[in-house]
Scaffold this motif. Sequence first.
Motif, mmCIF file in Angstrom:
data_model
loop_
_atom_site.group_PDB
_atom_site.id
_atom_site.type_symbol
_atom_site.label_atom_id
_atom_site.label_comp_id
_atom_site.label_asym_id
_atom_site.label_seq_id
_atom_site.Cartn_x
_atom_site.Cartn_y
_atom_site.Cartn_z
ATOM 1 N N MET A 154 0.809 -1.195 0.000
ATOM 2 C CA MET A 154 0.000 0.000 0.000
ATOM 3 C C MET A 154 0.853 1.260 0.000
ATOM 4 N N SER A 155 2.056 1.134 -0.422
ATOM 5 C CA SER A 155 2.931 2.298 -0.420
ATOM 6 C C SER A 155 2.474 3.308 -1.456
ATOM 7 N N GLY A 156 2.517 4.575 -1.050
ATOM 8 C CA GLY A 156 2.155 5.643 -1.950
ATOM 9 C C GLY A 156 0.658 5.886 -2.083
ATOM 10 N N ALA A 157 -0.154 4.978 -1.628
ATOM 11 C CA ALA A 157 -1.611 5.150 -1.734
ATOM 12 C C ALA A 157 -2.101 6.051 -0.602
ATOM 13 N N SER A 158 -2.886 7.027 -0.980
ATOM 14 C CA SER A 158 -3.438 7.890 0.069
ATOM 15 C C SER A 158 -4.821 7.384 0.472
ATOM 16 N N VAL A 159 -5.082 7.482 1.732
ATOM 17 C CA VAL A 159 -6.364 7.031 2.275
ATOM 18 C C VAL A 159 -7.249 8.249 2.486
ATOM 19 N N GLN A 160 -8.418 8.204 1.918
ATOM 20 C CA GLN A 160 -9.386 9.277 2.107
ATOM 21 C C GLN A 160 -10.265 8.947 3.307
ATOM 22 N N ARG A 161 -10.424 9.910 4.194
ATOM 23 C CA ARG A 161 -11.269 9.711 5.371
ATOM 24 C C ARG A 161 -12.472 10.646 5.272
ATOM 25 N N PRO A 162 -13.665 10.095 5.231
ATOM 26 C CA PRO A 162 -14.846 10.958 5.194
ATOM 27 C C PRO A 162 -15.028 11.669 6.538
ATOM 28 N N LEU A 163 -15.882 12.646 6.545
ATOM 29 C CA LEU A 163 -16.195 13.340 7.792
ATOM 30 C C LEU A 163 -16.811 12.365 8.783
ATOM 31 N N SER A 164 -16.668 12.688 10.040
ATOM 32 C CA SER A 164 -17.302 11.893 11.101
ATOM 33 C C SER A 164 -18.715 12.401 11.311
ATOM 34 N N ARG A 165 -19.586 11.559 11.826
ATOM 35 C CA ARG A 165 -20.981 11.937 12.044
ATOM 36 C C ARG A 165 -21.363 11.698 13.502
ATOM 37 N N ILE A 166 -21.841 12.757 14.114
ATOM 38 C CA ILE A 166 -22.455 12.656 15.442
ATOM 39 C C ILE A 166 -23.951 12.579 15.224
ATOM 40 N N ARG A 167 -24.605 11.689 15.941
ATOM 41 C CA ARG A 167 -26.065 11.575 15.865
ATOM 42 C C ARG A 167 -26.645 11.801 17.250
ATOM 43 N N VAL A 168 -27.532 12.760 17.341
ATOM 44 C CA VAL A 168 -28.340 12.943 18.549
ATOM 45 C C VAL A 168 -29.675 12.302 18.208
ATOM 46 N N LYS A 169 -29.987 11.202 18.890
ATOM 47 C CA LYS A 169 -31.150 10.391 18.519
ATOM 48 C C LYS A 169 -32.297 10.552 19.512
ATOM 49 N N ASP A 170 -33.478 10.788 18.962
ATOM 50 C CA ASP A 170 -34.728 10.766 19.730
ATOM 51 C C ASP A 170 -34.699 11.657 20.968
ATOM 52 N N LEU A 171 -34.308 12.893 20.779
ATOM 53 C CA LEU A 171 -34.331 13.892 21.852
ATOM 54 C C LEU A 171 -35.793 14.308 22.037
ATOM 55 N N ARG A 172 -36.369 13.937 23.147
ATOM 56 C CA ARG A 172 -37.805 14.152 23.389
ATOM 57 C C ARG A 172 -38.013 15.425 24.198
ATOM 58 N N LEU A 173 -38.699 16.378 23.566
ATOM 59 C CA LEU A 173 -38.911 17.685 24.174
ATOM 60 C C LEU A 173 -40.383 18.060 24.083
ATOM 61 N N ARG A 174 -40.739 19.145 24.774
ATOM 62 C CA ARG A 174 -42.116 19.653 24.725
ATOM 63 C C ARG A 174 -42.069 21.135 24.385
ATOM 64 N N THR A 175 -42.965 21.530 23.473
ATOM 65 C CA THR A 175 -43.015 22.923 23.049
ATOM 66 C C THR A 175 -44.396 23.244 22.508
ATOM 67 N N PHE A 176 -44.598 24.508 22.209
ATOM 68 C CA PHE A 176 -45.812 24.943 21.532
ATOM 69 C C PHE A 176 -45.506 24.970 20.040
#
Length: 126
Positions: free
Chosen positions: A1-23
Motif C-alpha cells: 500500500m505504499s504511496g496510496a493515500s487514504v481518504q477519510r470521510p467526515l465523522s458523524r455525530i447523531r443525537v437520537k430521539d431527543l424528546r422535548l415539549r413545546t408549543f
Amino acid sequence: MSGASVQRPLSRIRVKDLRLRTFVGFNDEEQRKRQDVVVNIHIDYDALSAARGDEVDEALDYKTITKQVIAHVEDNRFLLLEKLVNDLVELVMAHTAVRHTEVEVDKPHALRFADSVSLTMAASRD
C-alpha cells in the motif's frame, strides 16, 4: 500500500430521539398546550485531529449544541414545524466546525392515523 493515500470521510455525530415539549402549531389547542416533539440531528465534522491526538479541545462539543437545542425548543413558540426545524439547522450551523447537518423533528400524533408527522432540513458549509 505504499504511496496510496487514504481518504477519510467526515465523522458523524447523531443525537437520537431527543424528546422535548413545546408549543408548535397554529390551531387553538396547539397554542394552549405544549406538545411532544422528537428531534434527531446528524452533524458531520472533521473529527480526525481529535481522534488521533485524543484531544478534547479538537472535538465538537455536542453537549453544548444539544443544550442549545433544548433551550430553543422549550423556550419558544412555533406556528410552523418548518420554522422550528429551520431554527435548529441554523443553531447547529452556527458552530464553525460543523460541515453538514440534517435535522428532523417529529410531531407525534399530529395526524389521526399516523404515528407522527416529521420535517427534515439540511445545510452544508463549502
